[in-house]
Design an enzyme around this catalytic site. Structure first.
Site, PDB file in Angstrom:
ATOM      1  N   ARG A  84       0.856  -1.194   0.000  1.00  0.00           N
ATOM      2  CA  ARG A  84       0.000   0.000   0.000  1.00  0.00           C
ATOM      3  C   ARG A  84       0.893   1.246   0.000  1.00  0.00           C
ATOM      4  NH1 ARG A  84      -1.800  -0.426   6.392  1.00  0.00           N
ATOM      5  NH2 ARG A  84       0.141   0.458   7.217  1.00  0.00           N
ATOM      6  N   ILE A 106       5.190  -7.620   4.276  1.00  0.00           N
ATOM      7  CA  ILE A 106       4.814  -8.525   5.360  1.00  0.00           C
ATOM      8  C   ILE A 106       3.306  -8.747   5.349  1.00  0.00           C
ATOM      9  CG2 ILE A 106       4.501  -6.743   7.133  1.00  0.00           C
ATOM     10  CD1 ILE A 106       6.003  -8.631   9.093  1.00  0.00           C
ATOM     11  N   ASP A 144       9.284 -10.633   5.678  1.00  0.00           N
ATOM     12  CA  ASP A 144       9.586  -9.611   6.686  1.00  0.00           C
ATOM     13  C   ASP A 144      11.003  -9.109   6.420  1.00  0.00           C
ATOM     14  OD1 ASP A 144      10.264  -8.209   9.019  1.00  0.00           O
ATOM     15  OD2 ASP A 144       9.142  -9.587  10.323  1.00  0.00           O
ATOM     16  N   ILE A 145      11.172  -7.818   6.232  1.00  0.00           N
ATOM     17  CA  ILE A 145      12.511  -7.296   5.906  1.00  0.00           C
ATOM     18  C   ILE A 145      13.494  -7.454   7.075  1.00  0.00           C
ATOM     19  CG2 ILE A 145      11.758  -5.684   4.119  1.00  0.00           C
ATOM     20  CD1 ILE A 145      12.091  -3.427   6.288  1.00  0.00           C
ATOM     21  N   SER A 223      13.260  10.330   4.693  1.00  0.00           N
ATOM     22  CA  SER A 223      12.146  11.217   5.038  1.00  0.00           C
ATOM     23  C   SER A 223      12.711  12.580   5.391  1.00  0.00           C
ATOM     24  CB  SER A 223      11.407  10.638   6.252  1.00  0.00           C
ATOM     25  OG  SER A 223      10.503  11.568   6.797  1.00  0.00           O
ATOM     26  N   TYR A 236      11.759   7.019  14.879  1.00  0.00           N
ATOM     27  CA  TYR A 236      11.543   7.102  13.426  1.00  0.00           C
ATOM     28  C   TYR A 236      12.546   8.048  12.787  1.00  0.00           C
ATOM     29  CZ  TYR A 236       9.113   7.884   8.977  1.00  0.00           C
ATOM     30  OH  TYR A 236       8.799   7.988   7.636  1.00  0.00           O
ATOM     31  N   VAL A 269       3.152  12.759   3.360  1.00  0.00           N
ATOM     32  CA  VAL A 269       2.285  12.110   2.367  1.00  0.00           C
ATOM     33  C   VAL A 269       1.128  11.454   3.110  1.00  0.00           C
ATOM     34  CG1 VAL A 269       2.174  10.387   0.523  1.00  0.00           C
ATOM     35  CG2 VAL A 269       4.304  11.646   0.915  1.00  0.00           C
ATOM     36  N   ASP A 270      -0.059  11.602   2.593  1.00  0.00           N
ATOM     37  CA  ASP A 270      -1.232  11.026   3.238  1.00  0.00           C
ATOM     38  C   ASP A 270      -1.303   9.526   2.945  1.00  0.00           C
ATOM     39  OD1 ASP A 270      -3.714  10.727   4.495  1.00  0.00           O
ATOM     40  OD2 ASP A 270      -4.762  11.006   2.577  1.00  0.00           O
ATOM     41  N   THR A 271      -0.925   8.722   3.951  1.00  0.00           N
ATOM     42  CA  THR A 271      -1.013   7.258   3.851  1.00  0.00           C
ATOM     43  C   THR A 271      -1.425   6.731   5.221  1.00  0.00           C
ATOM     44  OG1 THR A 271       1.238   6.819   4.619  1.00  0.00           O
ATOM     45  CG2 THR A 271       0.978   7.220   2.246  1.00  0.00           C
TER      46      THR A 271
END
Ligand SMILES: NC(=O)c1ccc[n+]([C@@H]2O[C@H](COP(=O)([O-])OP(=O)(O)OC[C@H]3O[C@@H](n4cnc5c(N)ncnc54)[C@H](O)[C@@H]3O)[C@@H](O)[C@H]2O)c1
Length: 351
Positions: A84, A106, A144-145, A223, A236, A269-271
């Site tokens: 997504r 994942i 899974d990374i 980011s 983060y 970003v809208d997620t």
């Protein structure tokens, strides 16, 4: 041999340059004017009669041709976090521009240290559906990374199935919004492990296939929060800052193998990663205003948009993906170790 290469060889050897130049111009004339079918500056490169060396063709964006910064025809890409959001956009945009794309995710819970609802197998299947709607080959891999053995198995599978891996996008990540002094161990550790170690795992698992073929494009997601501190999202921010150090180091090490490594830096970003109360509240507080603990999305937009150069509160995933296509294209041959910002101008405020 294309006229352009004959021209280059003539230059490099310092012989037959005039003949090659004539052949080159003739070829260019057949496809349009010089500068259309060939290089924009066709004059021989020389200084005091000595040829000026040039990068070899495999390490050059080559002459101008239409669409070279947007064509991924014949390429094979792997995108993590592709169920997504921005990962899906990049996967689908790459397919829309000619690549076969393997979507890895994942597609389930990652950690308690995530503010977003988990992505689902249905989300991942929808990404593959959109890839295939562009007539490209596509498939999903649930992995899974944090599990490098699983990533190495995925790399083996993709190479055996598709014959090569041209592009890897390390997009998968989680975000935790919590004051530093209130964090549980997992709020720090899991975000660093997932985002930073997971991105390193992705490079360590897939890059050996590229080294063997002496060609590749790696794109990692950092980011703006990896370029400045973020109140209440320290783990983060630190993970995304670390990814920039990882990217630059990998670029230095892998350049000799003709592999580029770059970071895409989205603005807000809208997620699912960002659409929750605490993030919207901080978006308002970042502008110096008071914010309730659960502002409406419109209140957050109205507070933030005036502070961004292009006057939008946030971007959409599909605003980010075109830059990934460029970085993966032949045209970006000389771009490595770079931070590519798509922020609607938010980054103009930062150093
Ligand atoms: N949304 C933003 O404002 C924004 C801004 C800057 C950077 N980014 C970065 O862009 C990337 C994508 O973010 P998004 O907003 O699309 O988030 P998202 O939550 O919509 O998508 C992230 C995807 O990564 C997957 N994922 C997470 N951990 C995984 C793991 N261990 N293994 C496999 N898959 C895993 C999730 O299942 C999810 O499908 C992230 O790296 C994020 O840090 C986002």
């Amino acid at each position: 041999m294309p006229a352009y290469n004959i021209f280059r060889r003539g230059l490099l050897k310092g012989t037959a340059a005039a003949t090659a130049f004539a052949v080159f111009n003739q070829a260019a004339a057949q496809t349009g004017a010089a500068g259309k079918g060939g290089r924009s500056d066709p004059a021989p490169r020389e200084l005091h009669g000595q040829p000026v060396p040039e990068p070899p063709p495999e390490k050059s964006a080559g002459p101008i041709r239409p669409g070279r910064g947007s064509s991924l025809a014949g390429k094979v890409a792997v995108v993590t976090g592709a169920a997504r959001g921005i990962g899906r956009s990049i996967a689908v945009e790459m397919a829309a521009n000619g690549a076969d794309v393997v979507a890895l995710d994942i597609a389930g819970p990652v950690s308690t240290a995530s503010n977003a609802a988990p992505a689902t197998p249905e989300d991942l299947a929808e990404t593959v559906r959109q890839i295939m709607a562009y007539g490209r080959r596509g498939e999903s891999i649930r992995a899974d990374i944090r599990d490098i053995a699983a990533l190495r198995a995925a790399a083996d599978h993709v190479e055996q199935t598709y014959g090569k891996i041209d592009i890897v996008v390390a997009d998968a990540a989680i975000q935790r919004w919590k004051p530093l002094l209130e964090m549980e161990d997992a709020d720090w550790r899991d975000v660093i492990d997932n985002n930073l170690n997971g991105t390193a795992n992705t490079i360590r698992a897939f890059a050996p296939k590229m080294v063997a073929r002496k060609s590749g494009r790696i794109i990692v997601l950092s980011s703006m929060q990896g370029k400045h501190g973020t109140r209440d999202a320290a783990s983060y921010s630190a993970s995304k800052w670390g990814i920039l150090g990882l990217m630059k180091s990998a670029a230095l090490e892998l350049g000799q193998h003709n592999i580029t490594v770059n970071a895409l830096i989205p603005g807000l970003v809208d997620t699912a990663l960002t659409r929750y109360d605490a993030r919207l509240s901080e978006a308002i507080r970042e502008t110096g205003r008071e914010a309730s603990s659960s502002p409406t999305p419109q209140q957050a937009w109205d507070a933030r948009a005036p502070t961004v150069a292009l006057k939008v509160g946030w971007l959409q995933p599909d605003d980010i993906s075109p830059a990934a296509v460029f970085l993966a294209s032949d045209a970006a041959a000389m771009v490595t170790g770079a931070e590519y910002e798509v922020t609607a101008g938010d980054s103009a405020k930062d150093i």
